[in-house]
Design a protein around this motif. Structure first.
Motif, PDB file in Angstrom:
ATOM      1  N   LEU A  98       0.821  -1.218   0.000  1.00 10.21           N
ATOM      2  CA  LEU A  98       0.000   0.000   0.000  1.00 10.21           C
ATOM      3  C   LEU A  98       0.854   1.267   0.000  1.00 10.21           C
ATOM      4  CD1 LEU A  98      -3.073  -0.871   2.241  1.00 10.21           C
ATOM      5  CD2 LEU A  98      -2.903  -0.792  -0.236  1.00 10.21           C
ATOM      6  N   GLU A  99       2.033   1.213   0.613  1.00 14.51           N
ATOM      7  CA  GLU A  99       2.900   2.396   0.612  1.00 14.51           C
ATOM      8  C   GLU A  99       3.310   2.766  -0.811  1.00 14.51           C
ATOM      9  OE1 GLU A  99       6.003   2.733   3.532  1.00 14.51           O
ATOM     10  OE2 GLU A  99       4.293   3.430   4.732  1.00 14.51           O
ATOM     11  N   LEU A 100       3.285   1.773  -1.698  1.00 14.74           N
ATOM     12  CA  LEU A 100       3.722   2.023  -3.076  1.00 14.74           C
ATOM     13  C   LEU A 100       2.556   2.403  -3.995  1.00 14.74           C
ATOM     14  CD1 LEU A 100       6.257  -0.949  -3.323  1.00 14.74           C
ATOM     15  CD2 LEU A 100       6.824   1.485  -3.151  1.00 14.74           C
ATOM     16  N   CYS A 101       1.326   2.331  -3.462  1.00 24.44           N
ATOM     17  CA  CYS A 101       0.145   2.678  -4.275  1.00 24.44           C
ATOM     18  C   CYS A 101      -0.049   4.190  -4.240  1.00 24.44           C
ATOM     19  CB  CYS A 101      -1.112   1.995  -3.733  1.00 24.44           C
ATOM     20  SG  CYS A 101      -1.087   0.221  -3.916  1.00 24.44           S
ATOM     21  N   ASP A 102       0.569   4.892  -5.177  1.00 21.54           N
ATOM     22  CA  ASP A 102       0.521   6.361  -5.139  1.00 21.54           C
ATOM     23  C   ASP A 102      -0.321   6.946  -6.275  1.00 21.54           C
ATOM     24  OD1 ASP A 102       2.088   5.767  -7.278  1.00 21.54           O
ATOM     25  OD2 ASP A 102       3.846   6.904  -6.623  1.00 21.54           O
ATOM     26  N   GLY A 103      -1.005   6.091  -7.030  1.00 14.92           N
ATOM     27  CA  GLY A 103      -1.808   6.602  -8.135  1.00 14.92           C
ATOM     28  C   GLY A 103      -0.976   6.864  -9.385  1.00 14.92           C
ATOM     29  N   HIS A 104       0.322   6.580  -9.335  1.00 17.22           N
ATOM     30  CA  HIS A 104       1.194   6.755 -10.510  1.00 17.22           C
ATOM     31  C   HIS A 104       1.812   5.424 -10.935  1.00 17.22           C
ATOM     32  CE1 HIS A 104       0.790  11.072 -10.211  1.00 17.22           C
ATOM     33  NE2 HIS A 104       1.124  11.006  -8.925  1.00 17.22           N
ATOM     34  N   ARG A 105       2.246   4.650  -9.933  1.00 16.82           N
ATOM     35  CA  ARG A 105       2.891   3.371 -10.257  1.00 16.82           C
ATOM     36  C   ARG A 105       1.854   2.333 -10.678  1.00 16.82           C
ATOM     37  NH1 ARG A 105       5.413   4.385  -5.174  1.00 16.82           N
ATOM     38  NH2 ARG A 105       7.604   4.969  -5.392  1.00 16.82           N
ATOM     39  N   SER A 106       2.217   1.514 -11.655  1.00 14.88           N
ATOM     40  CA  SER A 106       1.352   0.396 -12.040  1.00 14.88           C
ATOM     41  C   SER A 106       1.625  -0.783 -11.112  1.00 14.88           C
ATOM     42  CB  SER A 106       1.644  -0.021 -13.487  1.00 14.88           C
ATOM     43  OG  SER A 106       2.941  -0.577 -13.546  1.00 14.88           O
ATOM     44  N   VAL A 107       0.729  -1.756 -11.158  1.00 13.18           N
ATOM     45  CA  VAL A 107       0.921  -2.974 -10.367  1.00 13.18           C
ATOM     46  C   VAL A 107       2.267  -3.621 -10.726  1.00 13.18           C
ATOM     47  CG1 VAL A 107       0.067  -5.335 -10.021  1.00 13.18           C
ATOM     48  CG2 VAL A 107      -1.531  -3.404  -9.975  1.00 13.18           C
ATOM     49  N   ALA A 108       2.600  -3.616 -12.025  1.00 11.83           N
ATOM     50  CA  ALA A 108       3.872  -4.219 -12.461  1.00 11.83           C
ATOM     51  C   ALA A 108       5.062  -3.495 -11.834  1.00 11.83           C
ATOM     52  CB  ALA A 108       3.966  -4.186 -13.982  1.00 11.83           C
ATOM     53  N   GLU A 109       4.959  -2.158 -11.766  1.00 18.19           N
ATOM     54  CA  GLU A 109       6.062  -1.382 -11.174  1.00 18.19           C
ATOM     55  C   GLU A 109       6.162  -1.632  -9.668  1.00 18.19           C
ATOM     56  OE1 GLU A 109       6.377   2.525 -14.050  1.00 18.19           O
ATOM     57  OE2 GLU A 109       4.596   2.323 -12.800  1.00 18.19           O
ATOM     58  N   ILE A 110       5.008  -1.719  -9.018  1.00 14.56           N
ATOM     59  CA  ILE A 110       4.994  -1.994  -7.571  1.00 14.56           C
ATOM     60  C   ILE A 110       5.618  -3.366  -7.313  1.00 14.56           C
ATOM     61  CG2 ILE A 110       3.478  -2.496  -5.601  1.00 14.56           C
ATOM     62  CD1 ILE A 110       1.550  -0.340  -6.827  1.00 14.56           C
ATOM     63  N   ALA A 111       5.195  -4.348  -8.108  1.00 18.89           N
ATOM     64  CA  ALA A 111       5.737  -5.698  -7.945  1.00 18.89           C
ATOM     65  C   ALA A 111       7.246  -5.702  -8.216  1.00 18.89           C
ATOM     66  CB  ALA A 111       5.007  -6.666  -8.873  1.00 18.89           C
ATOM     67  N   GLY A 112       7.653  -4.918  -9.210  1.00 19.96           N
ATOM     68  CA  GLY A 112       9.084  -4.840  -9.551  1.00 19.96           C
ATOM     69  C   GLY A 112       9.916  -4.383  -8.361  1.00 19.96           C
ATOM     70  N   ILE A 113       9.418  -3.396  -7.639  1.00 24.93           N
ATOM     71  CA  ILE A 113      10.144  -2.895  -6.458  1.00 24.93           C
ATOM     72  C   ILE A 113      10.184  -3.977  -5.370  1.00 24.93           C
ATOM     73  CG2 ILE A 113      10.066  -1.192  -4.587  1.00 24.93           C
ATOM     74  CD1 ILE A 113       8.752   0.738  -6.689  1.00 24.93           C
ATOM     75  N   LEU A 114       9.033  -4.657  -5.174  1.00 25.30           N
ATOM     76  CA  LEU A 114       8.960  -5.655  -4.098  1.00 25.30           C
ATOM     77  C   LEU A 114       9.711  -6.944  -4.447  1.00 25.30           C
ATOM     78  CD1 LEU A 114       5.258  -5.101  -3.058  1.00 25.30           C
ATOM     79  CD2 LEU A 114       7.295  -4.364  -1.817  1.00 25.30           C
ATOM     80  N   ASN A 115       9.847  -7.252  -5.744  1.00 24.38           N
ATOM     81  CA  ASN A 115      10.580  -8.452  -6.148  1.00 24.38           C
ATOM     82  C   ASN A 115      11.989  -8.447  -5.564  1.00 24.38           C
ATOM     83  OD1 ASN A 115       8.441  -9.352  -7.623  1.00 24.38           O
ATOM     84  ND2 ASN A 115       9.236  -8.680  -9.610  1.00 24.38           N
ATOM     85  N   ASP A 116      12.598  -7.248  -5.551  1.00 23.49           N
ATOM     86  CA  ASP A 116      13.962  -7.138  -5.018  1.00 23.49           C
ATOM     87  C   ASP A 116      13.993  -7.486  -3.534  1.00 23.49           C
ATOM     88  OD1 ASP A 116      14.691  -6.360  -7.503  1.00 23.49           O
ATOM     89  OD2 ASP A 116      14.706  -4.211  -7.057  1.00 23.49           O
ATOM     90  N   THR A 117      12.967  -7.038  -2.816  1.00 25.87           N
ATOM     91  CA  THR A 117      12.915  -7.301  -1.376  1.00 25.87           C
ATOM     92  C   THR A 117      12.703  -8.788  -1.091  1.00 25.87           C
ATOM     93  OG1 THR A 117      11.833  -5.163  -1.200  1.00 25.87           O
ATOM     94  CG2 THR A 117      11.813  -6.543   0.771  1.00 25.87           C
ATOM     95  N   TYR A 118      11.788  -9.389  -1.875  1.00 29.17           N
ATOM     96  CA  TYR A 118      11.391 -10.764  -1.567  1.00 29.17           C
ATOM     97  C   TYR A 118      12.141 -11.810  -2.410  1.00 29.17           C
ATOM     98  CZ  TYR A 118       7.714  -8.633   1.198  1.00 29.17           C
ATOM     99  OH  TYR A 118       7.037  -7.897   2.148  1.00 29.17           O
ATOM    100  N   HIS A 119      13.002 -11.342  -3.317  1.00 26.78           N
ATOM    101  CA  HIS A 119      13.834 -12.241  -4.149  1.00 26.78           C
ATOM    102  C   HIS A 119      13.004 -13.264  -4.917  1.00 26.78           C
ATOM    103  CE1 HIS A 119      17.181 -10.372  -2.124  1.00 26.78           C
ATOM    104  NE2 HIS A 119      16.687 -10.760  -0.947  1.00 26.78           N
ATOM    105  N   ASP A 124       9.258 -13.359  -7.894  1.00 19.54           N
ATOM    106  CA  ASP A 124       8.244 -12.562  -8.592  1.00 19.54           C
ATOM    107  C   ASP A 124       6.946 -12.563  -7.783  1.00 19.54           C
ATOM    108  OD1 ASP A 124       6.607 -11.204 -10.259  1.00 19.54           O
ATOM    109  OD2 ASP A 124       6.671 -12.643 -11.909  1.00 19.54           O
ATOM    110  N   VAL A 125       6.577 -11.394  -7.254  1.00 16.42           N
ATOM    111  CA  VAL A 125       5.396 -11.309  -6.382  1.00 16.42           C
ATOM    112  C   VAL A 125       4.189 -10.708  -7.100  1.00 16.42           C
ATOM    113  CG1 VAL A 125       6.783 -11.157  -4.276  1.00 16.42           C
ATOM    114  CG2 VAL A 125       6.110  -9.047  -5.448  1.00 16.42           C
ATOM    115  N   THR A 126       4.270 -10.570  -8.431  1.00 15.22           N
ATOM    116  CA  THR A 126       3.181  -9.899  -9.174  1.00 15.22           C
ATOM    117  C   THR A 126       1.809 -10.501  -8.857  1.00 15.22           C
ATOM    118  OG1 THR A 126       4.770  -9.538 -10.950  1.00 15.22           O
ATOM    119  CG2 THR A 126       2.451  -9.107 -11.462  1.00 15.22           C
ATOM    120  N   ALA A 127       1.736 -11.827  -8.885  1.00 12.13           N
ATOM    121  CA  ALA A 127       0.438 -12.481  -8.640  1.00 12.13           C
ATOM    122  C   ALA A 127      -0.062 -12.191  -7.225  1.00 12.13           C
ATOM    123  CB  ALA A 127       0.564 -13.990  -8.858  1.00 12.13           C
TER     124      ALA A 127
END
Lengths: 363, 89
Positions: free
Chosen positions: B45-66, B68-71
């Motif tokens: 939710l911190e990444l839901c700013d009305g500009h980033r797409s779901v793919a972009e949000i997942a891209g940022i989190l993928n690095d944290t969780y090592h 693919d968290v898109t689903a």
């Protein structure tokens, strides 16, 4: 001891109100201005509430705006991180006060509407408040507050639920709460005049369902069911003393705003005790936690995890015993009390109006 | 419309994300309601700013969780869209 943090505090900062609605949720015996907590006392209560885990604050009454310190209270609440709702009739919400409340960081304003039909609205309120409410709604909208409209439904307005929803949409509301009357205090006094018929309730439910879908994404439509017409009771704010506290104008603290009617309990005051002690240890909050207090059929009923035996205030008001099952429940023989009340509710709209000194004043 | 990787989610105008020092967790506050968020939900939710797409949000989190968290992001946000707490363009 409670097994959870409270999430919501309803601060009834005053019982004074220019309106006289006969379904008011305030007790019949109300507090006078001289009994109200001071500004500093309320601020302390909010600080203690936040420390206990409260996240939602309702600034309510009576009409909270009769107090000149609502702006100061809202600012204190915002500084604590609370999400605050001002629950108002709209009367007294001038442009100047609204702008100050915005500056104070108040996030959400809820304005009550009595009816879309002005003559009926005036009769319910016991005064002409509609022009002031419409002006207040426009101010709330223009200043960018989160904006809700609240409507108590009863026999005299429930047939216009469609027009009422349209009215809320035209005023630019983000949300409308359509709440069927709950029969406590003033509303219980006026039950014969307020209760709708079953066919009215069914028609209104269908209108609300359609509106919920049609307005989705633009305006949230919430419909609170009339429990007398349901088979099972409502779950009492998620269980007695689990999530919710109410502080009355004089500082007495309740697990539910209807609880003052339970005369067998004594409610401690924030004047005498820290809020934490009241929440964690006071006998009134402990009284109906868990399920050891429950009688049959609740004790062995799987629904006790769903509705916690229903409403203690209603059980006391209608059966004289707060530990009884809520008589709304069709699994208890006490249900006949509700069925009889529904059958008998055919009186004319001859309201006993809400007044600070209860008398038998009638329209 | 179902949420996809291309959707751009934003919190409901009436909702506010905050951190509760009492519970030591992030919370979503809105009129008459509270959602207590777990770490993952709060991070999304911190990444839901009305500009980033779901793919972009997942891209940022993928690095944290090592991984693919898109689903997972789509599933989580779909639940909040269903409750009208998140809007997606």
């Amino acid at each position: 001891m409670p097994n959870s943090h409270p999430t919501t505090l309803l601060a009834e900062v005053t019982h004074r109100c220019p309106l006289h609605c006969p379904y008011c949720s305030n007790p019949l015996e109300m507090n006078r201005a001289s009994e109200e907590l001071t500004t500093e006392a309320w601020k302390r209560v909010f600080t203690e509430a936040r420390e206990l885990g409260v996240l939602q604050l309702g600034l309510s009454g009576g009409e909270p705006l009769v107090r000149p310190d609502v702006e100061e209270l809202a600012a204190h609440a915002r500084a604590l991180g609370l999400y605050t709702t001002l629950v108002t009739s709209g009367v007294g919400l001038t442009e100047r006060r609204a702008a100050r409340l915005r500056e104070a960081g108040l996030e959400h304003i809820q304005i009550s509407i009595q009816d879309s039909d002005q003559a009926v609205a005036d009769r319910i309120a016991g005064m002409s408040a509609v022009p002031q409410k419409l002006a207040a709604a426009a101010i709330v909208r223009s200043l960018g507050f989160a904006f809700s409209i609240n409507v108590v439904l009863h026999r005299a307005n429930i047939d216009r639920v469609s027009e009422i929803i349209e009215m809320a949409a035209s005023l630019g509301a983000d949300r409308i709460e359509l709440a069927n009357t709950q029969y406590y205090g003033w509303a219980l006094e006026n039950r014969q005049s307020l209760m709708p018929t079953r066919s009215q309730v069914e028609a209104a439910g269908a209108v609300a369902d359609e509106a919920i879908a049609r307005y989705r994404g633009r305006m949230q439509v919430l419909y609170v069911l009339p429990d007398y017409h349901e088979a099972y009771p409502k779950p009492c704010y998620g269980g007695w003393g689990r999530h919710y506290l109410v502080v009355m104008p004089d500082g007495r603290t309740l697990p539910c705003h209807g609880a003052t009617h339970i005369t067998t309990l004594r409610f401690d005051s924030v004047r005498d005790r820290p809020l934490r002690w009241i929440w964690e240890e006071s006998p009134a909050f402990e009284a109906f936690r868990g399920d050891a207090w429950m009688r049959e059929p609740c004790q062995t009923c799987p629904r006790k995890e769903v509705d916690f035996g229903g409403c203690r205030c209603q059980a006391f008001a209608l059966t004289g015993e707060a530990a009884n099952p809520d008589p709304v429940c069709t699994l208890t023989p006490l249900r006949r009390i509700i069925d009889t009340a529904v059958q008998e509710a055919t009186g004319p709209p001859d309201y006993r109006y809400r007044v600070l000194t209860p008398t038998s004043e009638r329209a | 419309m179902p949420l996809t990787a291309a959707s751009v989610p934003a919190l409901w105008r009436l909702a506010r994300l905050d951190f509760d020092p009492v519970r030591q967790q992030r919370v979503l506050l809105y009129p008459e309601g509270v959602v207590l968020l777990n770490n993952t939900g709060g991070a999304i939710l911190e990444l839901c700013d009305g500009h980033r797409s779901v793919a972009e949000i997942a891209g940022i989190l993928n690095d944290t969780y090592h991984c693919d968290v898109t689903a997972d992001v789509i599933e989580y946000l779909s639940g909040l869209v269903e409750r009208d707490l998140v809007r997606a363009e």
